[in-house]
Design an enzyme around this catalytic site. Structure first.
Site, PDB file in Angstrom:
ATOM      1  N   ARG A  98       1.034  -5.217  -5.231  1.00  0.00           N
ATOM      2  CA  ARG A  98       1.143  -6.124  -4.377  1.00  0.00           C
ATOM      3  C   ARG A  98       1.341  -7.516  -5.205  1.00  0.00           C
ATOM      4  NH1 ARG A  98      -0.512  -4.064   0.662  1.00  0.00           N
ATOM      5  NH2 ARG A  98      -2.288  -2.955   0.648  1.00  0.00           N
ATOM      6  N   ASP A 157       2.195  -0.851  11.737  1.00  0.00           N
ATOM      7  CA  ASP A 157       1.890  -2.215  12.283  1.00  0.00           C
ATOM      8  C   ASP A 157       3.196  -2.866  12.167  1.00  0.00           C
ATOM      9  OD1 ASP A 157       2.102  -2.210   9.607  1.00  0.00           O
ATOM     10  OD2 ASP A 157       0.486  -3.588   9.309  1.00  0.00           O
ATOM     11  N   ASP A 159      -0.184   2.154   8.581  1.00  0.00           N
ATOM     12  CA  ASP A 159      -0.841   1.384   9.372  1.00  0.00           C
ATOM     13  C   ASP A 159       0.169   1.555  10.854  1.00  0.00           C
ATOM     14  OD1 ASP A 159      -2.481   0.624   7.532  1.00  0.00           O
ATOM     15  OD2 ASP A 159      -1.505  -1.519   7.240  1.00  0.00           O
ATOM     16  N   GLY A 186       0.763  -1.324  -0.112  1.00  0.00           N
ATOM     17  CA  GLY A 186       0.179   0.048  -0.038  1.00  0.00           C
ATOM     18  C   GLY A 186       0.839   1.187   0.070  1.00  0.00           C
ATOM     19  N   ARG A 208      19.175  11.041  -3.717  1.00  0.00           N
ATOM     20  CA  ARG A 208      20.302  12.198  -3.700  1.00  0.00           C
ATOM     21  C   ARG A 208      21.411  11.726  -2.896  1.00  0.00           C
ATOM     22  NH1 ARG A 208      16.544  17.732  -3.895  1.00  0.00           N
ATOM     23  NH2 ARG A 208      15.768  17.338  -5.898  1.00  0.00           N
ATOM     24  N   GLY A 228       5.805  -2.158   3.911  1.00  0.00           N
ATOM     25  CA  GLY A 228       5.440  -2.717   5.117  1.00  0.00           C
ATOM     26  C   GLY A 228       6.074  -4.055   4.854  1.00  0.00           C
ATOM     27  N   ASP A 229       5.340  -4.974   6.057  1.00  0.00           N
ATOM     28  CA  ASP A 229       5.793  -6.378   6.308  1.00  0.00           C
ATOM     29  C   ASP A 229       6.165  -7.175   5.047  1.00  0.00           C
ATOM     30  OD1 ASP A 229       3.228  -6.514   6.002  1.00  0.00           O
ATOM     31  OD2 ASP A 229       2.988  -7.488   7.998  1.00  0.00           O
ATOM     32  N   GLY A 230       5.201  -7.108   4.258  1.00  0.00           N
ATOM     33  CA  GLY A 230       5.190  -7.846   2.579  1.00  0.00           C
ATOM     34  C   GLY A 230       6.684  -7.576   1.931  1.00  0.00           C
ATOM     35  N   ARG A 242      13.410  10.359  -2.837  1.00  0.00           N
ATOM     36  CA  ARG A 242      14.190  11.715  -3.103  1.00  0.00           C
ATOM     37  C   ARG A 242      15.432  11.790  -2.013  1.00  0.00           C
ATOM     38  NH1 ARG A 242      14.280  16.234   0.260  1.00  0.00           N
ATOM     39  NH2 ARG A 242      14.783  18.311  -0.845  1.00  0.00           N
ATOM     40  N   GLY A 268     -11.585  13.192  20.358  1.00  0.00           N
ATOM     41  CA  GLY A 268     -12.410  13.097  21.560  1.00  0.00           C
ATOM     42  C   GLY A 268     -13.449  12.147  21.021  1.00  0.00           C
ATOM     43  N   ALA A 269     -13.004  11.050  20.463  1.00  0.00           N
ATOM     44  CA  ALA A 269     -14.161  10.025  20.155  1.00  0.00           C
ATOM     45  C   ALA A 269     -14.662   9.482  21.453  1.00  0.00           C
ATOM     46  CB  ALA A 269     -13.551   9.040  19.083  1.00  0.00           C
ATOM     47  N   THR A 322       4.174   2.529   5.521  1.00  0.00           N
ATOM     48  CA  THR A 322       2.668   2.136   5.674  1.00  0.00           C
ATOM     49  C   THR A 322       2.237   3.055   6.671  1.00  0.00           C
ATOM     50  OG1 THR A 322       1.399   0.390   6.429  1.00  0.00           O
ATOM     51  CG2 THR A 322       3.727   0.482   7.264  1.00  0.00           C
ATOM     52  N   MET A 369      -8.970   2.924   8.247  1.00  0.00           N
ATOM     53  CA  MET A 369      -8.019   1.695   7.844  1.00  0.00           C
ATOM     54  C   MET A 369      -6.922   1.581   9.098  1.00  0.00           C
ATOM     55  SD  MET A 369      -6.989   2.180   3.958  1.00  0.00           S
ATOM     56  CE  MET A 369      -7.763   1.385   2.530  1.00  0.00           C
ATOM     57  N   ARG A 405      -5.596  -2.027   8.763  1.00  0.00           N
ATOM     58  CA  ARG A 405      -5.557  -3.452   8.563  1.00  0.00           C
ATOM     59  C   ARG A 405      -5.776  -4.114   9.960  1.00  0.00           C
ATOM     60  NH1 ARG A 405      -3.674  -6.162   4.257  1.00  0.00           N
ATOM     61  NH2 ARG A 405      -2.280  -4.440   3.335  1.00  0.00           N
TER      62      ARG A 405
END
Ligand code: F6P
Length: 358
Positions: A75, A132, A130, A14, A28, A105-107, A24, A188-189, A128, A172, A174
């Site tokens: 992917r 994660d 995430d 992703g 460089r 990421g991990d993949g 960049r 403030g959810a 990523t 999102m 995952r």
């Protein structure tokens, strides 16, 4: 210092805001050290299909502020096959690519390890939204993603308050609830639901009800996309229905989906990506390979990729039989300490959210 003539850079998995800043910086820094840089288009599939372009100081200009990835991403399933891998290695040889920096990421890091095993040195840079990857405190893109959630949900709050409604927002991440948890606190959810912490639905509904009785008008609930009912339904949609039924508050469901992944990277992501990109090139020039650049207590450092991936599996309870066999007791203790640190951080934030967001 190892002398490379030419390295490749790719982004895979992703996309994440800040990937361009990393491309960049890698380009460089390498050019500054007299090393040529080839951009591999579309992640590992670009290696298989020989989609390779030279990168220059000017061709990576004006991208530090852009979301997405100028090298595009994918992917790639074929890369996981022996045939695909052989084509990728052949491309590296054909284009004289001596080493690769893989951003993702991990993949992405699993793919990098496969290349290293077949003789192409690799360094991973985290990218990523995430956050994660257990072994690093931070992955490039996370801050921008959270700020995007803030911007979108602040708008929802305005209209929630006007109409005395509730908005259940799925974000999102995952299987990782960090985007929901941290942006939820900042928004403030009143309720936050993430895969890492068992969710007490009854308590959540009571919390909303008593706040309503105490005069609260607008409600925001954040649910991570990794939360599902036992029969596999996305939990956010189910929770919306329950809130409406049990509390009488008109409730709407919003899935932010890929909106969370786009947009101009924040200062934090541009800076971290730049630092990580530079560190990746330095590691290669020091002769290191199969390392991932991480952030640990504010410092940019690096770890063995297999150590990082195994720590990740440990944290996610996905360790395969024998996965720890090749590690020393000290390594295993270090992995456990990282997992405990991560868990403690999440538990602490979840408690803060419960106590403060009312
Ligand atoms: O890993 C980044 C991520 O955006 C996750 O948050 C999400 O679950 C996944 O990728 C979505 O993948 P895709 O863009 O392939 O639908």
């Amino acid at each position: 210092m190892t002398k490379f003539r030419r390295i490749g850079v790719l982004t895979s998995g992703g996309d994440a805001p800040g990937m361009n800043a990393a491309i960049r910086a890698i380009t460089r820094k390498a050019l500054e050290q007299g090393v040529e840089v080839m951009g591999i288009i579309g992640g590992y599939s670009g290696l298989i299909n020989e989609k390779i372009i030279p990168l220059t100081t000017r061709s990576v200009a004006n991208i530090i502020n852009r979301g997405g990835t100028m090298l595009y991403s994918d992917r790639c399933v074929e890369f996981k096959t022996e045939e695909g891998m052989a084509k990728a290695i052949a491309t590296c040889k054909k284009y004289d690519i001596d080493a690769i920096v893989a951003i993702g990421g991990d993949g992405t890091f699993r793919g990098a390890t496969d290349l290293t095993l077949r003789g192409v040195p690799t360094i991973g840079v985290t990218g990523t939204i995430d956050n994660d990857i257990t072994a690093t405190d931070y992955t490039v893109g996370f801050d921008t993603a959270m700020n995007t959630v803030l911007e979108a949900v602040d708008k929802l709050r305005d209209t929630c308050e006007s109409h005395a409604r509730c908005n259940v927002v799925e974000v999102m991440g995952r299987n990782c609830g960090q985007i929901a948890l941290m942006s939820g606190i900042a928004l403030g959810a009143i309720v936050i639901c993430i895969p890492e912490v068992p969710f007490d639905e009854k308590l959540a509904l009571e919390k909303i009800k008593s706040a309503k009785d105490a005069g609260k008008r607008g409600f925001v609930v954040l649910v991570s996309e990794g939360c599902f009912t036992e029969d596999g339904k996305p939990y956010g949609e189910v929770l919306r229905e329950k809130i409406e039924e049990e509390t009488g508050i008109e409730s709407k469901f919003v899935r932010l989906a890929h909106i969370v992944r786009g947009g101009a990277p924040t200062l934090r992501d541009r800076l971290t990506a730049t630092k990580m990109g530079v560190a990746a090139v330095e590691l290669l020039l020091e002769g290191k390979s199969n390392r991932v650049v991480i952030e640990d207590d504010g410092k940019i450092t690096d770890l063995d990729i297999v150590f990082a991936l195994t720590t990740d599996s440990m944290y996610k309870n996905k360790l395969k039989e024998g996965a720890l066999d090749k590690f020393s007791e000290e390594d295993i203790a270090a992995m456990k300490a990282i997992c405990d640190k991560r868990k403690a951080e999440i538990d602490e934030l979840y408690k803060i959210a419960y106590d403060v967001c009312k």
